[in-house]
Design a protein around this motif. Structure first.
Motif, mmCIF file in Angstrom:
data_model
loop_
_atom_site.group_PDB
_atom_site.id
_atom_site.type_symbol
_atom_site.label_atom_id
_atom_site.label_comp_id
_atom_site.label_asym_id
_atom_site.label_seq_id
_atom_site.Cartn_x
_atom_site.Cartn_y
_atom_site.Cartn_z
ATOM 1 N N TYR A 142 0.819 -1.207 0.000
ATOM 2 C CA TYR A 142 0.000 0.000 0.000
ATOM 3 C C TYR A 142 0.858 1.264 0.000
ATOM 4 N N VAL A 143 1.956 1.239 0.759
ATOM 5 C CA VAL A 143 2.881 2.380 0.828
ATOM 6 C C VAL A 143 4.298 1.816 0.749
ATOM 7 N N PRO A 144 4.954 1.902 -0.404
ATOM 8 C CA PRO A 144 6.251 1.258 -0.573
ATOM 9 C C PRO A 144 7.383 1.959 0.164
ATOM 10 N N ILE A 145 8.428 1.183 0.447
ATOM 11 C CA ILE A 145 9.694 1.758 0.899
ATOM 12 C C ILE A 145 10.572 1.935 -0.332
ATOM 13 N N ALA A 146 11.041 3.132 -0.554
ATOM 14 C CA ALA A 146 11.803 3.442 -1.769
ATOM 15 C C ALA A 146 13.104 2.654 -1.836
ATOM 16 N N THR A 147 13.681 2.318 -0.684
ATOM 17 C CA THR A 147 14.937 1.563 -0.667
ATOM 18 C C THR A 147 14.719 0.063 -0.843
ATOM 19 N N ASN A 148 13.466 -0.345 -0.950
ATOM 20 C CA ASN A 148 13.119 -1.741 -1.246
ATOM 21 C C ASN A 148 12.051 -1.717 -2.340
ATOM 22 N N ALA A 149 12.390 -1.044 -3.431
ATOM 23 C CA ALA A 149 11.401 -0.728 -4.459
ATOM 24 C C ALA A 149 10.848 -1.973 -5.141
ATOM 25 N N GLY A 193 15.454 -5.868 17.360
ATOM 26 C CA GLY A 193 14.771 -5.322 18.527
ATOM 27 C C GLY A 193 14.399 -3.865 18.366
ATOM 28 N N ASP A 194 14.434 -3.349 17.136
ATOM 29 C CA ASP A 194 14.074 -1.956 16.877
ATOM 30 C C ASP A 194 12.653 -1.710 17.400
ATOM 31 N N PRO A 195 12.450 -0.662 18.169
ATOM 32 C CA PRO A 195 11.116 -0.409 18.745
ATOM 33 C C PRO A 195 10.044 -0.121 17.706
ATOM 34 N N ARG A 196 10.432 0.216 16.486
ATOM 35 C CA ARG A 196 9.451 0.442 15.433
ATOM 36 C C ARG A 196 8.887 -0.871 14.884
ATOM 37 N N ASN A 242 8.800 7.804 3.764
ATOM 38 C CA ASN A 242 10.164 7.499 3.334
ATOM 39 C C ASN A 242 11.181 8.495 3.883
ATOM 40 N N GLN A 243 10.789 9.756 4.067
ATOM 41 C CA GLN A 243 11.695 10.722 4.668
ATOM 42 C C GLN A 243 12.004 10.332 6.107
ATOM 43 N N SER A 244 11.017 9.783 6.811
ATOM 44 C CA SER A 244 11.267 9.347 8.190
ATOM 45 C C SER A 244 12.292 8.218 8.232
ATOM 46 N N LEU A 245 12.314 7.390 7.168
ATOM 47 C CA LEU A 245 13.282 6.293 7.107
ATOM 48 C C LEU A 245 14.661 6.788 6.680
ATOM 49 N N VAL A 246 14.700 7.862 5.913
ATOM 50 C CA VAL A 246 15.987 8.481 5.591
ATOM 51 C C VAL A 246 16.628 9.029 6.860
ATOM 52 N N GLU A 247 15.799 9.623 7.701
ATOM 53 C CA GLU A 247 16.311 10.232 8.935
ATOM 54 C C GLU A 247 16.613 9.194 10.010
ATOM 55 N N ASN A 248 15.957 8.064 9.965
ATOM 56 C CA ASN A 248 16.175 6.999 10.945
ATOM 57 C C ASN A 248 16.108 5.657 10.207
ATOM 58 N N PRO A 249 17.194 5.284 9.531
ATOM 59 C CA PRO A 249 17.152 4.137 8.626
ATOM 60 C C PRO A 249 16.878 2.808 9.333
ATOM 61 N N ILE A 250 16.321 1.878 8.558
ATOM 62 C CA ILE A 250 16.164 0.506 9.028
ATOM 63 C C ILE A 250 17.533 -0.135 9.108
ATOM 64 N N PRO A 251 17.879 -0.849 10.183
ATOM 65 C CA PRO A 251 19.162 -1.534 10.245
ATOM 66 C C PRO A 251 19.229 -2.640 9.204
ATOM 67 N N VAL A 252 20.394 -2.818 8.596
ATOM 68 C CA VAL A 252 20.516 -3.796 7.522
ATOM 69 C C VAL A 252 21.486 -4.921 7.863
ATOM 70 N N GLY A 253 22.031 -4.955 9.054
ATOM 71 C CA GLY A 253 22.935 -6.029 9.426
ATOM 72 C C GLY A 253 23.623 -5.728 10.735
ATOM 73 N N ALA A 254 24.301 -6.742 11.228
ATOM 74 C CA ALA A 254 24.979 -6.602 12.507
ATOM 75 C C ALA A 254 26.197 -5.701 12.390
#
Length: 254
Positions: A142-149, A193-196, A242-254
């Motif tokens: 419904y609402v895509p993430i631009a970094t996972n297009a 364990g990201d609170p989001r 998507n701007q909120s994810l630019v400012e606080n990115p999803i972690p992509v690995g350890a």
């Protein structure tokens, strides 16, 4: 769908949401058969859940799907639920050249896989008095993430496909339900364990409640605002998300 007394086939049942729902449905008194590409993982999950069965399956291979379908029907003639859950979620950057091999693998797994698995089993499901086809899409349908297009696009396409198939099956014994998860704290991206991210046990609990209804879409309350994507306001919602994810990115690995 009813939550007990089924024979359920689940693709991608060795980890994350797939394993969580497989184990929950197993505990509720269903016969559960999981599938995946790695035999060792299938054995690990079934050993931890006595009575659960497994079939090795590569959802990117039509030949593997057709062989698994034949085996399923032969071994489990009372099969009445097919749960298309297998998928993966790579990051990409479509502002430049796209990795074509990765794009093809992603589409084959996340979109063609569910289409082919269901197609291989649909005529059998029609013989059952109460059957269900389940698809795991995503809030990103419904609402895509631009970094996972490309991932987001496969889930949007799967949502569209489920709508059409539900309508086409309206006069049969087969129902179609779509599970659209939010960000759940699993290893689909990186379990952090990201609170989001919604804890997996909470997601499983709320999903089972909704799954027990006749709702065509099974969603948790957390994604309702995004599911109700506001029409002409879609672009502003997408940009803000998507701007909120630019400012606080999803972690992509350890």
């Amino acid at each position: 769908m009813k939550l007990s007394g089924n024979t359920i086939f689940i693709t991608g049942g060795t980890s994350g949401i797939g394993r969580g729902l497989a184990e929950a449905l197993h505990r509720l008194g269903n016969k559960v058969i999981i599938s995946g590409r790695r035999t060792a993982l299938l054995q690990e999950v079934t050993a931890a859940n006595p009575g659960m069965d497994s079939i090795t399956l590569d959802v990117t291979s039509l030949e593997s799907i057709q062989a698994a379908a034949r085996e399923l029907i032969e071994r489990h003639s009372d099969l009445n639920v097919v749960f298309n859950n297998a998928g993966f979620m790579p990051f990409d950057d479509v502002s430049g050249p796209v990795d074509d091999a990765l794009a093809q693998d992603l589409i084959a797994t996340n979109l063609l896989g569910p289409i082919r698995v269901t197609a291989a089993l649909i005529e059998h499901l029609k013989t059952r008095p109460a059957a269900t086809v389940l698809y795991t899409s995503s809030v990103l349908a419904y609402v895509p993430i631009a970094t996972n297009a490309i991932y987001s696009a496969t889930k949007a396409a799967l949502h569209s496909y489920a709508l059409s198939q539900r309508f086409q099956l309206r006069d049969t014994s087969v129902r179609v339900q779509e599970i659209a998860p939010p960000w759940v704290d699993t290893d689909l991206i990186y379990k952090s364990g990201d609170p989001r991210a919604m804890p997996l046990p909470d997601f499983i609990e709320q999903t089972l409640v909704a799954l027990a209804t006749d709702a065509p879409e099974v969603i948790v309350d957390a994604i309702r605002p995004m599911r109700d994507n506001p029409g002409a306001g879609e672009h502003a919602l997408f940009e803000a998300f998507n701007q909120s994810l630019v400012e606080n990115p999803i972690p992509v690995g350890a």
